[in-house]
Motif scaffolding. Sequence first.
Motif, PDB file in Angstrom:
ATOM      1  N   SER A 183     -35.141  15.308  22.201  1.00 51.85           N
ATOM      2  CA  SER A 183     -35.729  14.643  20.951  1.00 51.85           C
ATOM      3  C   SER A 183     -36.577  13.474  21.092  1.00 51.85           C
ATOM      4  O   SER A 183     -37.549  13.313  20.414  1.00 51.85           O
ATOM      5  N   ALA A 199     -24.451  17.768  27.154  1.00 59.13           N
ATOM      6  CA  ALA A 199     -25.280  18.528  26.088  1.00 59.13           C
ATOM      7  C   ALA A 199     -26.029  17.461  25.103  1.00 59.13           C
ATOM      8  O   ALA A 199     -27.011  17.684  24.767  1.00 59.13           O
ATOM      9  N   LEU A 200     -25.124  16.589  24.723  1.00 59.72           N
ATOM     10  CA  LEU A 200     -25.697  15.457  23.881  1.00 59.72           C
ATOM     11  C   LEU A 200     -26.854  14.525  24.580  1.00 59.72           C
ATOM     12  O   LEU A 200     -28.016  14.224  23.805  1.00 59.72           O
ATOM     13  N   VAL A 201     -26.787  14.329  25.686  1.00 58.08           N
ATOM     14  CA  VAL A 201     -27.819  13.514  26.546  1.00 58.08           C
ATOM     15  C   VAL A 201     -29.085  14.386  26.549  1.00 58.08           C
ATOM     16  O   VAL A 201     -30.229  13.872  26.519  1.00 58.08           O
ATOM     17  N   TRP A 211     -18.031  19.265  28.113  1.00 55.37           N
ATOM     18  CA  TRP A 211     -19.463  19.548  28.230  1.00 55.37           C
ATOM     19  C   TRP A 211     -20.410  19.206  27.216  1.00 55.37           C
ATOM     20  O   TRP A 211     -21.536  19.175  27.088  1.00 55.37           O
ATOM     21  N   LEU A 212     -19.437  18.333  26.292  1.00 56.19           N
ATOM     22  CA  LEU A 212     -20.380  17.687  25.164  1.00 56.19           C
ATOM     23  C   LEU A 212     -21.267  16.672  25.575  1.00 56.19           C
ATOM     24  O   LEU A 212     -22.399  16.553  24.903  1.00 56.19           O
ATOM     25  N   LEU A 213     -20.720  15.688  26.306  1.00 54.03           N
ATOM     26  CA  LEU A 213     -21.551  14.527  26.622  1.00 54.03           C
ATOM     27  C   LEU A 213     -22.971  15.014  27.492  1.00 54.03           C
ATOM     28  O   LEU A 213     -24.141  14.381  27.133  1.00 54.03           O
ATOM     29  N   LEU A 263     -30.099  16.794  24.630  1.00 62.03           N
ATOM     30  CA  LEU A 263     -30.460  16.906  23.388  1.00 62.03           C
ATOM     31  C   LEU A 263     -31.258  15.453  23.035  1.00 62.03           C
ATOM     32  O   LEU A 263     -32.285  15.605  22.402  1.00 62.03           O
ATOM     33  N   ALA A 264     -30.629  14.383  23.351  1.00 63.05           N
ATOM     34  CA  ALA A 264     -31.292  13.395  22.972  1.00 63.05           C
ATOM     35  C   ALA A 264     -32.539  13.081  23.829  1.00 63.05           C
ATOM     36  O   ALA A 264     -33.797  12.525  23.435  1.00 63.05           O
TER      37      ALA A 264
END
Length: 274
Positions: free
Chosen positions: A27, A19-21, A15-17, A23-24
């Motif tokens: 931002s 979540a990072l996408v 689930w990290l990827l 968030l990016a």
Amino acid sequence: MPAHGHDTGSSPLEWLLPALVLLAAASAYLLLARRARHRNPALGWSRWRTTSFLTGIALLGAALLPPVAPFAHEDFRGHMAQHMLIGMYAPLALVLAAPVTLLLRTLPAARGRQLTAVLHSSPARVIAHPVIALALSTGSLAVLYFTPLYNATMDNPAAHWLLHAHFLLSGCLFAYVIAGPDPAPSRPGVRARLVYLGVAIAAHAVISQLMYGGFWVDIHAPIYQVQAGAEIMYYGGDIAELLLAAALVATWRPDRHRQSTHSPAAPRQMSAPA
């Protein structure tokens, strides 16, 4: 036993990827909104649109991250809730944030002209036609649930993520065509868009009712899950489409060119882009 073929005991790193996408993306939008306010403090950038974009990102996060995502792997009801969030609710919030307008306000002039040329190109006009948007967003549901395609995507993680991408992109396209505040080269009038929206509502209702009755459905899941998923699609789709209709009314503006042609006393002048 899980209804689908995914392994639900995966690592949290899975689930990290996403979540990072997400968030990016949030931002990047905040950075562009800040740049737009600094470039033109008088015009600024709507905080409501920023809130709308962040809401869309939050809805995508709710769909793609625990607890909804693991539940969707093992239960058709979870899949349908995930589909509603990714394909209908999040797209409406993202489209109402007017990301294309924000890009046009922050890009250099040359890049802005290139983006405008792409938006007015023949392929863009075809893709943005309401019939195409309707077929991709609503018509594809019949293909998904009345053929072996759904079961195939559940057994293939890559196909499952492609399905998510299809839900999101087709949902954004339909919301953009119907009620998007961003410029569109060949958007039809309000009455025509209401007709297309009515067709989408009717199609959703028919597909969900056929699914509930078990007609032509090819879904490897217990009957009670399929019926509950059909109810989620029926009522959740109605709410989403009512919100889309409200957005259409809220974002509708009279045709300024038509007003000026009917008003002989109106001065001819160029208006600044919104």
